[in-house]
Design a protein around this motif. Structure first.
Motif, PDB file in Angstrom:
ATOM      1  N   ARG A 125       0.894  -1.317  -0.073  1.00 44.65           N
ATOM      2  CA  ARG A 125      -0.013  -0.080   0.034  1.00 44.65           C
ATOM      3  C   ARG A 125       0.821   1.117   0.098  1.00 44.65           C
ATOM      4  O   ARG A 125       1.718   1.415   1.022  1.00 44.65           O
ATOM      5  CB  ARG A 125      -0.967   0.053   1.073  1.00 44.65           C
ATOM      6  CG  ARG A 125      -1.881   1.398   1.235  1.00 44.65           C
ATOM      7  CD  ARG A 125      -2.737   0.946   2.482  1.00 44.65           C
ATOM      8  NE  ARG A 125      -3.818   2.401   2.550  1.00 44.65           N
ATOM      9  CZ  ARG A 125      -3.578   3.179   3.398  1.00 44.65           C
ATOM     10  NH1 ARG A 125      -2.466   3.138   4.431  1.00 44.65           N
ATOM     11  NH2 ARG A 125      -4.345   4.161   3.759  1.00 44.65           N
ATOM     12  N   PHE A 126       0.574   2.061  -1.001  1.00 46.74           N
ATOM     13  CA  PHE A 126       1.239   3.375  -1.207  1.00 46.74           C
ATOM     14  C   PHE A 126       0.666   4.626  -0.187  1.00 46.74           C
ATOM     15  O   PHE A 126      -0.584   4.637  -0.607  1.00 46.74           O
ATOM     16  CB  PHE A 126       1.656   3.902  -2.593  1.00 46.74           C
ATOM     17  CG  PHE A 126       2.632   3.379  -3.211  1.00 46.74           C
ATOM     18  CD1 PHE A 126       3.541   3.859  -3.672  1.00 46.74           C
ATOM     19  CD2 PHE A 126       2.588   1.688  -3.166  1.00 46.74           C
ATOM     20  CE1 PHE A 126       4.618   3.383  -4.573  1.00 46.74           C
ATOM     21  CE2 PHE A 126       3.904   1.198  -3.998  1.00 46.74           C
ATOM     22  CZ  PHE A 126       4.838   1.886  -4.622  1.00 46.74           C
ATOM     23  N   VAL A 127       1.258   5.240   0.559  1.00 42.82           N
ATOM     24  CA  VAL A 127       0.653   6.366   1.301  1.00 42.82           C
ATOM     25  C   VAL A 127       1.607   7.625   1.200  1.00 42.82           C
ATOM     26  O   VAL A 127       2.749   7.488   0.748  1.00 42.82           O
ATOM     27  CB  VAL A 127       0.540   6.165   2.976  1.00 42.82           C
ATOM     28  CG1 VAL A 127      -0.627   4.984   2.866  1.00 42.82           C
ATOM     29  CG2 VAL A 127       1.588   6.096   3.309  1.00 42.82           C
ATOM     30  N   GLY A 176       5.194   6.465   1.972  1.00 44.89           N
ATOM     31  CA  GLY A 176       5.362   5.401   2.985  1.00 44.89           C
ATOM     32  C   GLY A 176       4.580   4.281   2.757  1.00 44.89           C
ATOM     33  O   GLY A 176       3.829   4.295   1.734  1.00 44.89           O
ATOM     34  N   PRO A 177       4.483   2.979   3.342  1.00 40.79           N
ATOM     35  CA  PRO A 177       5.612   2.838   4.436  1.00 40.79           C
ATOM     36  C   PRO A 177       7.031   2.176   3.915  1.00 40.79           C
ATOM     37  O   PRO A 177       6.983   2.534   2.583  1.00 40.79           O
ATOM     38  CB  PRO A 177       4.677   1.688   5.419  1.00 40.79           C
ATOM     39  CG  PRO A 177       4.014   0.968   4.351  1.00 40.79           C
ATOM     40  CD  PRO A 177       3.605   2.238   3.316  1.00 40.79           C
ATOM     41  N   TRP A 178       7.773   1.792   4.678  1.00 39.11           N
ATOM     42  CA  TRP A 178       9.126   1.153   4.094  1.00 39.11           C
ATOM     43  C   TRP A 178       8.751   0.184   2.982  1.00 39.11           C
ATOM     44  O   TRP A 178       9.720   0.083   2.019  1.00 39.11           O
ATOM     45  CB  TRP A 178      10.014   0.605   5.162  1.00 39.11           C
ATOM     46  CG  TRP A 178      10.387   1.772   5.901  1.00 39.11           C
ATOM     47  CD1 TRP A 178      10.301   1.801   7.300  1.00 39.11           C
ATOM     48  CD2 TRP A 178      11.473   2.784   5.662  1.00 39.11           C
ATOM     49  NE1 TRP A 178      11.075   2.966   7.901  1.00 39.11           N
ATOM     50  CE2 TRP A 178      11.759   3.594   6.710  1.00 39.11           C
ATOM     51  CE3 TRP A 178      12.094   3.195   4.257  1.00 39.11           C
ATOM     52  CZ2 TRP A 178      12.643   4.621   6.802  1.00 39.11           C
ATOM     53  CZ3 TRP A 178      12.925   4.113   4.363  1.00 39.11           C
ATOM     54  CH2 TRP A 178      13.385   4.851   5.532  1.00 39.11           C
ATOM     55  N   ALA A 179       8.016  -0.608   3.002  1.00 41.85           N
ATOM     56  CA  ALA A 179       7.638  -1.576   2.001  1.00 41.85           C
ATOM     57  C   ALA A 179       7.495  -0.722   0.689  1.00 41.85           C
ATOM     58  O   ALA A 179       7.922  -1.452  -0.498  1.00 41.85           O
ATOM     59  CB  ALA A 179       6.621  -2.531   2.164  1.00 41.85           C
ATOM     60  N   ALA A 180       6.785   0.129   0.742  1.00 45.08           N
ATOM     61  CA  ALA A 180       6.400   1.020  -0.800  1.00 45.08           C
ATOM     62  C   ALA A 180       7.762   1.601  -0.953  1.00 45.08           C
ATOM     63  O   ALA A 180       8.069   1.702  -2.234  1.00 45.08           O
ATOM     64  CB  ALA A 180       5.593   2.169  -0.299  1.00 45.08           C
TER      65      ALA A 180
END
Length: 230
Positions: A125-127, A176-180
């Motif tokens: 998920r991109f925020v 964020g988060p770091w995964a994105a």
């Protein structure tokens, strides 16, 4: 072996006397500890207040491990609001169509981010942690950074001045988060999205040539970016 007998042996104190002495000693140590705590308390509270000025998210103000600066501290003429680019709660979907922090981004940059977010799939998920900012919000963040890092020189390794900031121009986004962030660091060039600063893994800008030429070398931090210092 002959036993040695002292000519004037010292009498041992009675059990009650020993207990009284111990109580006096313990009470004295307790009082000393309270005095030391009282003397140190103003400094402890001051340090807590300094840390608190950058604690929280959105309007609370922090440089978080998740990867962005958000506005904090106090503002004499009224704190920055959503109209200035503040994101209540600290983050919002890249597909939000209501907050100025998202809607006032450069359309090409926002379109690239949304295309990348769709390509990454439902598991990532991109925020937006921070997007477009007004000069007022940018100045607030700069002053907070100076308070946190102790000098303007150190602060500008993280926060640009309002007249130079790419966020104020709508041409930078903190993801964020770091995964994105990790996904974009590996695949972002295909969408023209590049990490610009080595110390800000969340800060991305649009570089259309990256689709064919790859992303340019990163600056160590914003203070090395000629756009911000020249």
């Amino acid at each position: 072996m002959n036993q040695i007998v002292h000519p004037h042996p010292r009498p041992r104190p009675r059990t009650g006397a020993r207990r009284t002495a111990r109580r006096i000693l313990v009470a004295g140590l307790g009082a000393a500890a309270l005095l030391v705590t009282a003397l140190m308390l103003p400094g402890i509270l001051g340090a807590a207040a300094a840390l608190g000025s950058w604690a929280g998210a959105g309007a609370g103000g922090t440089h978080t491990a998740g990867g962005t600066h958000t506005a904090g501290g106090s503002f004499a003429q009224g704190a920055p609001t959503a109209a200035d680019g503040v994101i209540a709660g600290g983050s919002v979907s890249v597909f939000d169509d209501t907050l100025p922090a998202v809607t006032k981004l450069d359309p090409a940059l926002l379109a690239a981010v949304r295309t990348a977010a769709r390509a990454a799939g439902p598991d990532i998920r991109f925020v937006v942690n921070s997007g477009w900012r007004s000069p007022k919000l940018q100045e607030q963040m700069l002053q907070d950074a100076i308070a946190q890092y102790g000098s303007r020189t150190e602060a500008e390794k993280w926060v640009a001045t309002p007249d130079a900031s790419e966020h104020v121009k709508g041409e930078a986004i903190d993801i964020g988060p770091w995964a994105a962030d990790d996904w974009l660091s590996r695949h972002g060039a295909a969408y023209g999205l590049c990490q610009i600063y080595a110390n800000e893994g969340w800060h991305f800008e649009l570089r259309p040539k990256a689709k064919t030429q790859g992303c340019p070398a990163m600056y160590a931090d914003p203070s090395h970016d000629p756009r911000l210092t020249g």
